[in-house]
Design a protein around this motif. Sequence first.
Motif, PDB file in Angstrom:
ATOM      1  N   SER A  80       0.825  -1.213   0.000  1.00 14.34           N
ATOM      2  CA  SER A  80       0.000   0.000   0.000  1.00 14.34           C
ATOM      3  C   SER A  80       0.858   1.261   0.000  1.00 14.34           C
ATOM      4  N   ASN A  81       2.170   1.101   0.207  1.00 22.61           N
ATOM      5  CA  ASN A  81       3.086   2.240   0.164  1.00 22.61           C
ATOM      6  C   ASN A  81       3.345   2.605  -1.290  1.00 22.61           C
ATOM      7  N   PRO A  82       2.956   3.798  -1.742  1.00 26.23           N
ATOM      8  CA  PRO A  82       3.107   4.152  -3.159  1.00 26.23           C
ATOM      9  C   PRO A  82       4.562   4.232  -3.616  1.00 26.23           C
ATOM     10  N   VAL A  83       5.477   4.568  -2.687  1.00 28.29           N
ATOM     11  CA  VAL A  83       6.903   4.639  -3.051  1.00 28.29           C
ATOM     12  C   VAL A  83       7.429   3.242  -3.371  1.00 28.29           C
ATOM     13  N   PHE A  84       7.164   2.276  -2.482  1.00 27.73           N
ATOM     14  CA  PHE A  84       7.599   0.905  -2.710  1.00 27.73           C
ATOM     15  C   PHE A  84       7.001   0.348  -3.995  1.00 27.73           C
ATOM     16  N   ALA A  85       5.706   0.584  -4.176  1.00 28.84           N
ATOM     17  CA  ALA A  85       5.022   0.063  -5.363  1.00 28.84           C
ATOM     18  C   ALA A  85       5.601   0.663  -6.646  1.00 28.84           C
ATOM     19  N   SER A  86       5.905   1.960  -6.623  1.00 26.82           N
ATOM     20  CA  SER A  86       6.447   2.618  -7.814  1.00 26.82           C
ATOM     21  C   SER A  86       7.854   2.128  -8.121  1.00 26.82           C
ATOM     22  N   VAL A  87       8.678   1.949  -7.082  1.00 31.15           N
ATOM     23  CA  VAL A  87      10.038   1.442  -7.287  1.00 31.15           C
ATOM     24  C   VAL A  87      10.002   0.041  -7.887  1.00 31.15           C
ATOM     25  N   ALA A  88       9.117  -0.809  -7.378  1.00 34.02           N
ATOM     26  CA  ALA A  88       9.020  -2.179  -7.898  1.00 34.02           C
ATOM     27  C   ALA A  88       8.554  -2.184  -9.345  1.00 34.02           C
ATOM     28  N   ARG A  89       7.560  -1.377  -9.673  1.00 34.02           N
ATOM     29  CA  ARG A  89       7.073  -1.315 -11.056  1.00 34.02           C
ATOM     30  C   ARG A  89       8.152  -0.779 -11.994  1.00 34.02           C
ATOM     31  N   GLY A  90       8.909   0.232 -11.518  1.00 34.74           N
ATOM     32  CA  GLY A  90       9.986   0.772 -12.347  1.00 34.74           C
ATOM     33  C   GLY A  90      11.077  -0.253 -12.598  1.00 34.74           C
ATOM     34  N   TYR A  91      11.446  -1.004 -11.568  1.00 31.65           N
ATOM     35  CA  TYR A  91      12.464  -2.054 -11.711  1.00 31.65           C
ATOM     36  C   TYR A  91      12.019  -3.098 -12.734  1.00 31.65           C
ATOM     37  N   ILE A  92      10.789  -3.584 -12.612  1.00 31.57           N
ATOM     38  CA  ILE A  92      10.282  -4.599 -13.545  1.00 31.57           C
ATOM     39  C   ILE A  92      10.207  -4.037 -14.961  1.00 31.57           C
ATOM     40  N   TRP A  93       9.779  -2.790 -15.080  1.00 24.38           N
ATOM     41  CA  TRP A  93       9.638  -2.171 -16.408  1.00 24.38           C
ATOM     42  C   TRP A  93      10.987  -2.037 -17.107  1.00 24.38           C
ATOM     43  N   ILE A  94      12.004  -1.606 -16.377  1.00 21.42           N
ATOM     44  CA  ILE A  94      13.327  -1.384 -16.983  1.00 21.42           C
ATOM     45  C   ILE A  94      13.972  -2.707 -17.387  1.00 21.42           C
ATOM     46  N   PHE A  95      13.994  -3.679 -16.475  1.00 24.65           N
ATOM     47  CA  PHE A  95      14.752  -4.902 -16.733  1.00 24.65           C
ATOM     48  C   PHE A  95      14.012  -5.876 -17.642  1.00 24.65           C
ATOM     49  N   ARG A  96      12.706  -5.760 -17.733  1.00 25.48           N
ATOM     50  CA  ARG A  96      11.981  -6.574 -18.717  1.00 25.48           C
ATOM     51  C   ARG A  96      11.950  -5.901 -20.087  1.00 25.48           C
ATOM     52  N   GLY A  97      12.149  -4.595 -20.093  1.00 24.32           N
ATOM     53  CA  GLY A  97      12.030  -3.863 -21.348  1.00 24.32           C
ATOM     54  C   GLY A  97      13.318  -3.705 -22.118  1.00 24.32           C
ATOM     55  N   THR A  98      14.458  -4.117 -21.533  1.00 23.71           N
ATOM     56  CA  THR A  98      15.741  -4.015 -22.232  1.00 23.71           C
ATOM     57  C   THR A  98      16.348  -5.403 -22.394  1.00 23.71           C
ATOM     58  N   PRO A  99      17.051  -5.660 -23.499  1.00 27.05           N
ATOM     59  CA  PRO A  99      17.643  -6.990 -23.712  1.00 27.05           C
ATOM     60  C   PRO A  99      18.698  -7.319 -22.672  1.00 27.05           C
ATOM     61  N   VAL A 100      18.753  -8.589 -22.303  1.00 27.10           N
ATOM     62  CA  VAL A 100      19.725  -9.015 -21.296  1.00 27.10           C
ATOM     63  C   VAL A 100      21.153  -8.827 -21.795  1.00 27.10           C
TER      64      VAL A 100
END
Length: 306
Positions: A104-124
């Motif tokens: 429910s913490n918006p900071v934690f939720a935003s950091v997690a979404r950003g991490y998933i977005w960056i590392f799934r969106g760029t080639p390994v």
Amino acid sequence: MSPEPPGVSQVVVEATGSAPGPELRTVPLRHWGRVPLAIIVIAAIVALLYAVAVNRNIDWSIVAENFTSSAILKGVGVTIVLTVLSMLIGIVLGIAAEVMRSSSNPVFASVARGYIWIFRGTPVLVQLIFWYNLSLLFPTVGLTLPFLGEVWSVETNILITGFTAALLGLGLNEGAYMAEIVRAGLASIDRGQTEAALAVGMRKRQALSRIVLPQALRVIVPPTGNEVINMLKTTALVSIISGSDLLTTAQTISSRNFAVIELLIVASIWYLALTTVFNVGQWAFERRLARQNGARTADRSERGRT
């Protein structure tokens, strides 16, 4: 004397107005093209294997000589270690990222979404090259404390070796994908179980670790096993940054003796052997998990009857 009961035929005639027809015979479906196609496929595979086996451009003695050489075995060990450590990092990060994203913490939720977005969106591969060249961005890495100044410093090239860069790239990338797998597993569990756990006095963390996660493993384990096998093959990308893995070692040897195909065959056989072992392990673990879940279900049913 009482009248004799009517037979089946008489009953059918009285009910339908006609006598029953002959008994139907089941005729299996004919697959006329199955055998010829199977023969053609087997013949093509045998011909291909024979052509490779007798090919004069392949020196099988080099394959046999290097298959169990110390350098190749060391590369196999590095590949296994990279696979295991990267998956452990990925699993831990995946669980943490999903817990943060559902927070429910918006900071934690935003950091997690950003991490998933960056590392799934760029080639390994891009990520591996980035971590290997991190010194271009930060020449040194250090620790600075207030009133004390810099208390520790090291050159980034010394800290980020090929193995370290491979571990960072593979582990962080895998964590983003594991977060999605964990999300699917948690979503498969009815929300009412969490609410019931909270109603009896459990904290949310306790409900997650004791009630939800053990049940979600049935959904999480199969795709995680596939990720392990995929990670084993993805480690071959480490050769681009000289990670000392199996493929890098094979390429190093082939650059000296110019036996490129022979060393690729050696690496391919080892990859096939390792993936087979991991497949068998995954199959055995899934069967054991299914037996345990079946035993728990049977035990709950027995308790419900009593």
